[in-house]
Design a protein around this motif. Sequence first.
Motif, PDB file in Angstrom:
ATOM      1  N   ARG A  20      10.654 -10.839 -17.897  1.00  0.00           N
ATOM      2  CA  ARG A  20      11.642 -11.006 -17.574  1.00  0.00           C
ATOM      3  C   ARG A  20      12.209 -11.186 -16.645  1.00  0.00           C
ATOM      4  NH1 ARG A  20      11.134 -12.785 -23.487  1.00  0.00           N
ATOM      5  NH2 ARG A  20       9.457 -11.625 -24.914  1.00  0.00           N
ATOM      6  N   VAL A  21      13.381 -12.706 -16.276  1.00  0.00           N
ATOM      7  CA  VAL A  21      14.536 -12.429 -15.306  1.00  0.00           C
ATOM      8  C   VAL A  21      14.644 -10.490 -16.149  1.00  0.00           C
ATOM      9  CG1 VAL A  21      16.470 -13.085 -14.781  1.00  0.00           C
ATOM     10  CG2 VAL A  21      14.497 -14.567 -15.075  1.00  0.00           C
ATOM     11  N   GLY A  22      15.537 -10.522 -16.693  1.00  0.00           N
ATOM     12  CA  GLY A  22      16.300  -9.633 -17.228  1.00  0.00           C
ATOM     13  C   GLY A  22      16.173  -8.268 -16.728  1.00  0.00           C
ATOM     14  N   ASP A  23      14.616  -7.938 -16.269  1.00  0.00           N
ATOM     15  CA  ASP A  23      13.760  -6.597 -16.491  1.00  0.00           C
ATOM     16  C   ASP A  23      13.630  -6.871 -15.259  1.00  0.00           C
ATOM     17  OD1 ASP A  23      13.415  -6.187 -19.434  1.00  0.00           O
ATOM     18  OD2 ASP A  23      11.851  -7.254 -19.769  1.00  0.00           O
ATOM     19  N   ILE A  24      13.774  -8.106 -14.496  1.00  0.00           N
ATOM     20  CA  ILE A  24      13.326  -7.833 -13.312  1.00  0.00           C
ATOM     21  C   ILE A  24      14.064  -7.106 -13.059  1.00  0.00           C
ATOM     22  CG2 ILE A  24      13.375  -9.244 -10.642  1.00  0.00           C
ATOM     23  CD1 ILE A  24      11.122 -11.131 -12.652  1.00  0.00           C
ATOM     24  N   ILE A  25      15.306  -8.242 -13.190  1.00  0.00           N
ATOM     25  CA  ILE A  25      17.055  -7.044 -12.269  1.00  0.00           C
ATOM     26  C   ILE A  25      17.465  -6.180 -12.459  1.00  0.00           C
ATOM     27  CG2 ILE A  25      19.738  -7.864 -11.738  1.00  0.00           C
ATOM     28  CD1 ILE A  25      18.359 -10.856 -12.517  1.00  0.00           C
ATOM     29  N   GLU A  65      23.902  -9.334 -17.074  1.00  0.00           N
ATOM     30  CA  GLU A  65      24.524 -10.230 -17.836  1.00  0.00           C
ATOM     31  C   GLU A  65      25.521 -10.677 -16.286  1.00  0.00           C
ATOM     32  OE1 GLU A  65      25.286 -10.346 -21.358  1.00  0.00           O
ATOM     33  OE2 GLU A  65      23.480 -11.037 -21.895  1.00  0.00           O
ATOM     34  N   GLU A  66      26.175  -9.451 -16.167  1.00  0.00           N
ATOM     35  CA  GLU A  66      27.331  -9.467 -15.627  1.00  0.00           C
ATOM     36  C   GLU A  66      26.393 -10.044 -13.823  1.00  0.00           C
ATOM     37  OE1 GLU A  66      30.168  -6.602 -15.215  1.00  0.00           O
ATOM     38  OE2 GLU A  66      29.290  -6.067 -13.148  1.00  0.00           O
ATOM     39  N   LEU A  67      25.530 -10.083 -13.133  1.00  0.00           N
ATOM     40  CA  LEU A  67      24.945 -10.312 -11.756  1.00  0.00           C
ATOM     41  C   LEU A  67      24.474 -11.562 -12.252  1.00  0.00           C
ATOM     42  CD1 LEU A  67      22.826  -6.975 -11.068  1.00  0.00           C
ATOM     43  CD2 LEU A  67      24.886  -7.621  -9.712  1.00  0.00           C
ATOM     44  N   LEU A  68      23.996 -11.319 -13.240  1.00  0.00           N
ATOM     45  CA  LEU A  68      23.094 -12.697 -13.685  1.00  0.00           C
ATOM     46  C   LEU A  68      24.432 -14.315 -13.012  1.00  0.00           C
ATOM     47  CD1 LEU A  68      20.707 -13.140 -16.494  1.00  0.00           C
ATOM     48  CD2 LEU A  68      20.011 -13.595 -14.746  1.00  0.00           C
ATOM     49  N   ASP A  69      25.757 -13.635 -13.987  1.00  0.00           N
ATOM     50  CA  ASP A  69      26.950 -14.627 -14.137  1.00  0.00           C
ATOM     51  C   ASP A  69      27.308 -14.870 -12.157  1.00  0.00           C
ATOM     52  OD1 ASP A  69      29.076 -16.243 -14.797  1.00  0.00           O
ATOM     53  OD2 ASP A  69      30.227 -14.046 -13.947  1.00  0.00           O
ATOM     54  N   ARG A  70      27.551 -13.507 -12.073  1.00  0.00           N
ATOM     55  CA  ARG A  70      27.515 -13.958 -10.114  1.00  0.00           C
ATOM     56  C   ARG A  70      26.724 -14.963  -9.292  1.00  0.00           C
ATOM     57  NH1 ARG A  70      29.540 -14.947  -8.079  1.00  0.00           N
ATOM     58  NH2 ARG A  70      31.350 -14.475  -5.563  1.00  0.00           N
ATOM     59  N   VAL A  71      25.948 -14.512  -9.542  1.00  0.00           N
ATOM     60  CA  VAL A  71      24.650 -16.023  -8.673  1.00  0.00           C
ATOM     61  C   VAL A  71      23.908 -17.296  -9.327  1.00  0.00           C
ATOM     62  CG1 VAL A  71      23.805 -13.701  -7.462  1.00  0.00           C
ATOM     63  CG2 VAL A  71      22.734 -14.842  -9.743  1.00  0.00           C
ATOM     64  N   GLY A  72      25.383 -17.457 -10.120  1.00  0.00           N
ATOM     65  CA  GLY A  72      25.534 -18.711 -10.745  1.00  0.00           C
ATOM     66  C   GLY A  72      24.190 -18.926 -12.282  1.00  0.00           C
ATOM     67  N   LEU A  73      23.574 -18.221 -12.208  1.00  0.00           N
ATOM     68  CA  LEU A  73      22.906 -18.525 -13.819  1.00  0.00           C
ATOM     69  C   LEU A  73      23.895 -17.699 -15.196  1.00  0.00           C
ATOM     70  CD1 LEU A  73      19.802 -16.700 -12.226  1.00  0.00           C
ATOM     71  CD2 LEU A  73      20.451 -18.936 -12.853  1.00  0.00           C
ATOM     72  N   ARG A  74      22.805 -18.452 -16.090  1.00  0.00           N
ATOM     73  CA  ARG A  74      23.410 -18.202 -16.907  1.00  0.00           C
ATOM     74  C   ARG A  74      23.356 -16.420 -18.124  1.00  0.00           C
ATOM     75  NH1 ARG A  74      23.030 -23.581 -17.512  1.00  0.00           N
ATOM     76  NH2 ARG A  74      21.529 -23.480 -18.694  1.00  0.00           N
ATOM     77  N   PRO A  75      23.988 -15.947 -18.801  1.00  0.00           N
ATOM     78  CA  PRO A  75      23.510 -14.802 -19.634  1.00  0.00           C
ATOM     79  C   PRO A  75      22.310 -15.252 -20.083  1.00  0.00           C
ATOM     80  CG  PRO A  75      25.876 -15.225 -19.963  1.00  0.00           C
ATOM     81  CD  PRO A  75      25.213 -16.411 -19.097  1.00  0.00           C
ATOM     82  N   GLU A  76      22.180 -16.440 -21.033  1.00  0.00           N
ATOM     83  CA  GLU A  76      21.005 -16.566 -21.820  1.00  0.00           C
ATOM     84  C   GLU A  76      19.272 -16.540 -20.850  1.00  0.00           C
ATOM     85  OE1 GLU A  76      23.803 -18.464 -21.806  1.00  0.00           O
ATOM     86  OE2 GLU A  76      23.415 -20.593 -21.215  1.00  0.00           O
ATOM     87  N   HIS A  77      20.145 -16.352 -19.626  1.00  0.00           N
ATOM     88  CA  HIS A  77      18.504 -16.620 -18.302  1.00  0.00           C
ATOM     89  C   HIS A  77      17.965 -15.539 -18.719  1.00  0.00           C
ATOM     90  CE1 HIS A  77      20.084 -20.295 -16.160  1.00  0.00           C
ATOM     91  NE2 HIS A  77      19.278 -21.199 -17.262  1.00  0.00           N
ATOM     92  N   HIS A  78      18.688 -14.649 -19.300  1.00  0.00           N
ATOM     93  CA  HIS A  78      18.288 -12.686 -19.647  1.00  0.00           C
ATOM     94  C   HIS A  78      16.949 -12.732 -19.890  1.00  0.00           C
ATOM     95  CE1 HIS A  78      18.060  -9.248 -20.418  1.00  0.00           C
ATOM     96  NE2 HIS A  78      18.626  -8.454 -19.606  1.00  0.00           N
ATOM     97  N   ASP A  79      16.412 -13.414 -21.384  1.00  0.00           N
ATOM     98  CA  ASP A  79      15.189 -13.064 -21.436  1.00  0.00           C
ATOM     99  C   ASP A  79      14.110 -13.889 -21.569  1.00  0.00           C
ATOM    100  OD1 ASP A  79      15.882 -11.479 -22.977  1.00  0.00           O
ATOM    101  OD2 ASP A  79      16.885 -12.355 -24.363  1.00  0.00           O
TER     102      ASP A  79
END
Lengths: 349, 337
Positions: A112-117, A137-151
């Motif tokens: 999952r994307v979250g696990d990769i990061i 989630e903070e990193l996802l937000d920083r690079v222009g993705l959304r927290p729900e992309h985590h899974d």
Amino acid sequence: MSEPLLVVEDLVKDFPVKRGAVFGREIGTVRAVDGVSFDVRPGETLGIVGESGCGKSTLARCIMRLLDVESGRIEFEGRDITHLSRREMRDVRSDLMMVFQDPYESLNPHMRVGDIIAEPLENFKRRPEGGIRHRVEELLDRVGLRPEHHDRYPHEFSGGQRQRIGIARALALEPKLIVCDEPVTALDVSVQAQILNLLSDLQGEFGLTYIFIAHDLDVVRHVSDRICVMYLGQITERGRCEDVYRHPRHPYSASLMAAVPIADPKLARARKPIVLEGEIPSPLDRPGACRFHPRCPRAAEICGAEDPPARQFEPEHEARCYFPVERWPLGDPSELGSRKDPDPAVRSA
Amino acid sequence: MTVLDVRELRTTFQTREGAACAVDGVSFTLERGRVLGLVGESGSGKSVTSLSLMRLLPRGVRVEGQALLNGVDLVTAADAELRRLRGGEIAMIFQDPTTSLNPVYTVGWQLEEMIRLHNDIPRAQVRERARDMLGAVGIAQPATRLDDYPHQFSGGMRQRVMIAMALANNPSVLIADEPTTALDVTTQAQILVLLRRLRAEFDSAIMLITHDLGVVAEICDDVAVMYGGRIVERAPVDEIFESPRHPYTWGLLDSMPSRATSGRLRSIPGTPPSLTELPGGCRFHPRCPVAMDKCRTEPPALRPEGDDGGHLDACHLPAERKRAHGQGLASAPAVSR
């Protein structure tokens, strides 16, 4: 001037050449990186530009210590890391990250994307404030993705979004230096622009230093403070970005710049093309002395006999050539073939 | 002179997520001796357009509309007719020269086959013609190189061989799908010079498919910009660069680092849409900085502004708005090299 973050000195990397499918007998070596030296200062972007086979990606992998080198030195923050063991490298790893070219190949499709990061955080046993998930989630937000992309899984994302994931992973440990190896090559133009903007925002925000490797001269010009032009494993010209682009001195850099299509039809029609003969030779039969001399329109006898010394132009701007380009742009393409300096070999005779 | 007249071309794939319309009502013409650039990002339908014209898509893909090549409709032509046309009247160059040549036959054999299939001439003449073609595309010692295998050629040389094969029967139409994308920049420059020379020599109509606006500026006479399976703007090349009218074309030009005036690039937000979930109305509206209510529901038609019949665009914006933006761009200094 501040102390350089990374110093590379006379780096050499060979690859064995084997013959035979099963008991590959070593029949020689290919020198992919051939005595490369440069330094990178904190907060700057150093561009490395060259065509395929020039050794720029191998160089990146050597700096990252993903490949062992034959000789030379790599110094990071004053510490020699050339021969550090894997265990010793761990201290440095978190400061030194890489973003890869192909966002399709460089993300594990089963994770999952979250696990990769989060993986670098886990590997380095970091316990960020608020927990790992919060940090991701903070990193996802920083690079222009959304927290729900985590899974979600990588295949659910477009190329540009995957590159954002790769960048988030590289940022996770708050590195000092990021080596970007062709980070926008696989992307569409409009998405390429987004990623270039993102990289520049992150640099401003976190004071990052980049080594930016690409074959696209326009992209390198846009992002770099200083650049190195590579040809067959060597740096042929280097300098402040604007100096090199305003007046390339090495005939190879000059022809490279003249070969880039101009996005203006009127200028493109008015320009007389400089077309280099032939193609980059295979590193297997690398020409001696100046590597470029067999294709160079202004080569003289000495170019094939002795390594050209580095000649200095503006501060920090140097090119390894006996007959550097006198003026730019050229009045006529044939000018590249006519040198004003006498052949030193003839002169001394 | 018009050699290929494409009208309302529509190509539909059946996928598990439903029908995907990769090309959605595309019309254009190709003129003798001129180069039309078909520009767009991945998924814009530019490659599917060329494959539809060559009828190289798998069975089950529906192609509708009309494509008249010297009076023959490519869309409905029978297989035997297509075999005659392909490689004869209409030829194609592909992006990757390494995979489009057969590695187990010599270059000469492959080039001769192309000539033999379309001409009833003696062997010696076929060989002679093959040699001349290799020479015409700038390969040194063509007579001996005919007996070499593809792996003995470099990438740029292989692309030259592909071009020689495509031009062997002097086609009326040459389709070049990203012919320089896989090549290094100095090699790309060589191939562009070659294509420019051959256009004059062979007088074919060329359709050049590319994502690179720099290549377009170097070699095209006319440009069609595609987005989401439709042509959103079509104009002579100077007009596209000097007074682009469609917001997508603005975005494409603004995204180019070489045209940037400041540190930040004005990129297009979002990503190109997936073919199975194309937005309604104007396909570009979710990414468009100036979208209006109308854009969400009504697909704009490709039409001229006033009496300038050579420059068409598919956008609901009022003419003054399009002009104002276009001129703002044109005044930005281009990077000199």
